[in-house]
Design a protein around this motif. Structure first.
Motif, short mmCIF file in Angstrom:
data_model
loop_
_atom_site.label_atom_id
_atom_site.label_comp_id
_atom_site.label_asym_id
_atom_site.label_seq_id
_atom_site.Cartn_x
_atom_site.Cartn_y
_atom_site.Cartn_z
N GLY A 99 0.86 -1.13 -0.05
CA GLY A 99 0.14 -0.06 0.15
C GLY A 99 0.79 1.32 0.19
O GLY A 99 0.38 2.23 0.54
N SER A 100 2.11 1.20 -0.38
CA SER A 100 2.86 2.18 -0.34
C SER A 100 3.05 2.95 -1.75
O SER A 100 3.96 4.04 -1.82
CB SER A 100 4.22 1.99 -0.03
N THR A 101 2.49 2.67 -2.84
CA THR A 101 2.68 3.17 -4.09
C THR A 101 1.47 3.54 -4.91
O THR A 101 0.34 2.99 -4.39
CB THR A 101 3.45 2.13 -5.02
N LEU A 102 1.50 4.15 -5.97
CA LEU A 102 0.27 4.68 -6.67
C LEU A 102 -0.04 3.37 -7.34
O LEU A 102 -1.12 3.18 -7.54
CB LEU A 102 0.63 5.73 -7.64
N TYR A 103 0.82 2.69 -8.01
CA TYR A 103 0.36 1.42 -8.70
C TYR A 103 0.69 0.28 -8.12
O TYR A 103 1.80 0.30 -7.18
CB TYR A 103 1.02 1.25 -10.02
N HIS A 104 -0.29 -0.70 -7.89
CA HIS A 104 -0.13 -1.80 -7.04
C HIS A 104 1.08 -2.80 -7.56
O HIS A 104 0.70 -2.94 -8.83
CB HIS A 104 -1.36 -2.57 -6.79
N VAL A 105 1.80 -3.32 -6.70
CA VAL A 105 2.67 -4.19 -7.19
C VAL A 105 2.23 -5.45 -8.08
O VAL A 105 2.79 -5.85 -8.99
CB VAL A 105 3.52 -4.64 -6.16
N SER A 141 -1.97 8.23 1.48
CA SER A 141 -1.58 7.39 0.45
C SER A 141 -1.57 8.00 -0.86
O SER A 141 -2.16 8.73 -1.05
CB SER A 141 -2.53 6.07 0.45
N PRO A 142 -0.64 7.47 -1.79
CA PRO A 142 -0.64 7.94 -3.20
C PRO A 142 -1.82 8.06 -3.93
O PRO A 142 -2.38 8.86 -4.55
CB PRO A 142 0.55 7.41 -3.64
N ARG A 143 -2.56 7.06 -3.54
CA ARG A 143 -4.06 6.65 -4.40
C ARG A 143 -5.05 7.60 -3.86
O ARG A 143 -5.67 8.13 -4.52
CB ARG A 143 -4.46 5.30 -4.07
N ALA A 144 -5.02 7.83 -2.61
CA ALA A 144 -6.02 8.91 -1.77
C ALA A 144 -5.66 10.14 -2.43
O ALA A 144 -6.40 11.08 -2.99
CB ALA A 144 -5.77 8.78 -0.49
N MET A 145 -4.43 10.37 -2.45
CA MET A 145 -3.99 11.79 -3.07
C MET A 145 -4.27 12.01 -4.68
O MET A 145 -4.88 12.82 -5.05
CB MET A 145 -2.42 12.10 -3.14
N TYR A 146 -4.19 10.70 -5.47
CA TYR A 146 -4.53 10.95 -6.76
C TYR A 146 -5.94 11.06 -6.96
O TYR A 146 -6.75 11.84 -7.78
CB TYR A 146 -4.10 9.56 -7.42
N GLU A 187 -4.36 1.16 -14.92
CA GLU A 187 -5.41 1.94 -14.14
C GLU A 187 -4.93 1.68 -12.92
O GLU A 187 -4.41 1.04 -12.10
CB GLU A 187 -6.58 1.32 -14.46
N VAL A 188 -4.99 2.73 -11.99
CA VAL A 188 -5.05 3.38 -10.51
C VAL A 188 -5.97 2.63 -9.69
O VAL A 188 -6.95 2.86 -10.22
CB VAL A 188 -4.66 4.52 -10.13
N ARG A 189 -5.73 1.67 -8.94
CA ARG A 189 -6.90 1.33 -7.99
C ARG A 189 -7.38 2.08 -7.15
O ARG A 189 -6.86 3.23 -6.92
CB ARG A 189 -6.13 0.16 -7.17
N LYS A 190 -8.87 2.08 -6.96
CA LYS A 190 -9.73 2.74 -6.17
C LYS A 190 -8.89 2.97 -4.77
O LYS A 190 -8.63 1.70 -4.24
CB LYS A 190 -10.89 2.80 -6.09
N SER A 191 -9.09 3.98 -4.12
CA SER A 191 -8.46 4.10 -2.63
C SER A 191 -9.72 3.59 -1.67
O SER A 191 -10.93 3.57 -2.25
CB SER A 191 -8.25 5.50 -2.27
N ILE A 192 -9.20 2.91 -0.38
CA ILE A 192 -10.04 2.45 0.27
C ILE A 192 -10.74 3.37 1.36
O ILE A 192 -9.85 3.96 2.17
CB ILE A 192 -9.30 1.34 1.01
#
Length: 459
Positions: free
Chosen positions: A250-256, A385-390, A281-286
């Motif tokens: 959970g530390s990157t924009l794209y999931h590993v 989180s990067p995804r929440a920021m995005y 595609e960037v996963r949706k944040s939780i």
């Protein structure tokens, strides 16, 4: 009774006579093998009169035994010694639990095949000091009866390095202490708490697992060599205690797991990495949960105090200026609360940023205040989180970047303007984290080829 070849005249003829060459067989009987220590208590009120004192582990039952919830039936037909014995076994089950109740805590022997429901799970916070977009915390809350959040101040992260410098400086330590304090506050607001300890995680977590009877430890994976070695130590210690260890990403924009290549095959230059992932595609944040499971009742674990700079061996006066006033970084309050507020301010600023076109139709980039979003410290601690920021910038700044995206690249994501500029910056961060993870083991360090951030030809 032994069968006889002659039938007395006063007896009625058997309507099903047995051939004289074979003896008459007694009727088949059904036997039920029970484990008295586990299954019998469930059925004892219903069948106490059926127990046979000479054979406490065998039970003769009528053919209506299929009405019971879980039976193991076997029928054996007696035959003369010269004949082979035939047997039939059947298992009837209407109970979804599959196994009898157990008084002790369930700890799976094989963690990979563990059940999806756990009594107690420890959530080990590391560089993910947040409740939003936290898959580790959400999964533990959904799959466990109780959850024990833990943060460890590892003494190995403090003190002097071999070069004589502080491993963790006073400003970073202050920011971390504030972030941990804010995490505890946010967990308390949701019915939980944060257990804080100063000590080695492999020791602290094992002790807590024993104390509360935890069945599993959940944590987010990290990427550096020392952090990976720490994960290996904890896995080894927990395996001895039969406790499952499960890691999340959970530390990157794209999931590993979404990368179009295996991590060991990752390009060693940024340009190659960007070209391979730019269409992902960037996963949706939780979303953050409104209510969390409470702490385990077993063990009576105390939350503990959050250490001060002096407790960590640092000098508090180092954060002060020469005139005794707070230093220039004092306005940077750590924590998820501050990070989300700062993100909203930055998103609003991006939305209000004017777009000035140049003669060749290019657009000015949206950098926010002073050409920087200034959110890196919160990203580094995992307060954001990067995804929440995005996601937030996509929602609030869509109108501000629509013209820029459509004119430059048709929204393909390759431009460095608007949200695309933000993607460009977050991709750099992803590249360095993935490349660090690729070479974080000792074996990979020996085999590693030099990585470069060149976007064009190799220098």
């Amino acid at each position: 009774m032994e069968p006889t070849n002659q039938t007395p005249p006063q007896e009625k003829e058997n309507p099903f006579p047995t051939p004289p060459s074979e003896p008459q067989l007694p009727p088949s009987i059904a036997s039920l093998s029970l484990s008295l220590s586990s299954i019998l208590p469930l059925f004892q009120p219903k069948i106490p009169s059926l127990l046979s004192p000479p054979q406490p582990n065998k039970l003769k039952i009528p053919t209506q035994a299929s009405s019971l919830t879980h039976l193991s039936l076997s029928t054996k037909t007696q035959s003369p010694p010269s004949k082979n014995k035939s047997s039939f076994k059947s298992t009837l089950s209407a109970n979804p639990l599959k196994s009898p109740l157990s008084l002790g805590p369930h700890r799976p022997v094989d963690p990979s095949a563990a059940a999806a429901f756990r009594r107690t799970t420890i959530v080990w916070f590391r560089n993910d000091l947040r409740v939003h977009d936290n898959e580790c915390l959400n999964t533990a809350n959904n799959e466990s009866i109780s959850v024990l959040p833990v943060y460890c101040f590892d003494p190995a992260d403090y003190g002097k390095s071999s070069s004589g410098f502080d491993k963790t400086g006073p400003f970073r330590a202050t920011f971390l202490i504030e972030s941990v304090s804010d995490l505890r506050k946010n967990l308390k607001a949701r019915g939980s708490d944060l257990v804080v300890r100063v000590g080695k995680p492999e020791t602290v977590l094992v002790e807590l697992a024993k104390e509360v009877g935890a069945e599993s430890v959940f944590a987010h994976r990290e990427v550096s060599h020392d952090e990976v070695k720490m994960e290996e130590k904890i896995e080894s210690k927990m395996k001895e205690e039969n406790v499952e260890v499960k890691y999340f990403w959970g530390s990157t924009l794209y999931h590993v797991d979404d990368l179009p290549f295996k991590l060991e095959d990752m390009p060693s230059n940024y340009g190659g990495f960007r070209d391979r992932v730019q269409k992902l595609e960037v996963r949706k944040s939780i979303e953050a949960l409104d209510q969390l499971k409470g702490l385990p009742s077993r063990g009576d674990v105390q939350p503990g105090d959050i250490p001060t700079l002096m407790d960590l061996g640092l000098n508090p006066s180092a954060t002060m200026s020469q005139d005794g006033k707070p230093g220039p970084n004092a306005s940077m309050a750590g924590g998820e609360t501050e990070a989300l507020q700062k993100l909203k301010r930055f998103a609003a600023e991006c939305e209000a940023q004017p777009h000035k076109g140049s003669k060749d139709g290019a657009q000015d980039s949206i950098y926010g205040a002073n050409f920087s979003c200034k959110i890196s410290p919160w990203l580094a601690m995992g307060c954001l989180s990067p995804r929440a920021m995005y996601d937030e910038l996509k929602k609030t700044a869509s109108r501000a970047v629509s013209a820029s995206s459509s004119r430059n690249d048709g929204g393909s994501g390759s431009s460095k303007t608007g949200t695309n500029w933000l993607m460009f910056e977050l991709l750099w961060r992803d590249f360095f984290r993935f490349i660090t993870k690729k070479y974080s083991s000792t074996k990979k360090q020996l085999e590693a080829a030099p990585a470069t951030a060149c976007t064009g030809a190799l220098a």
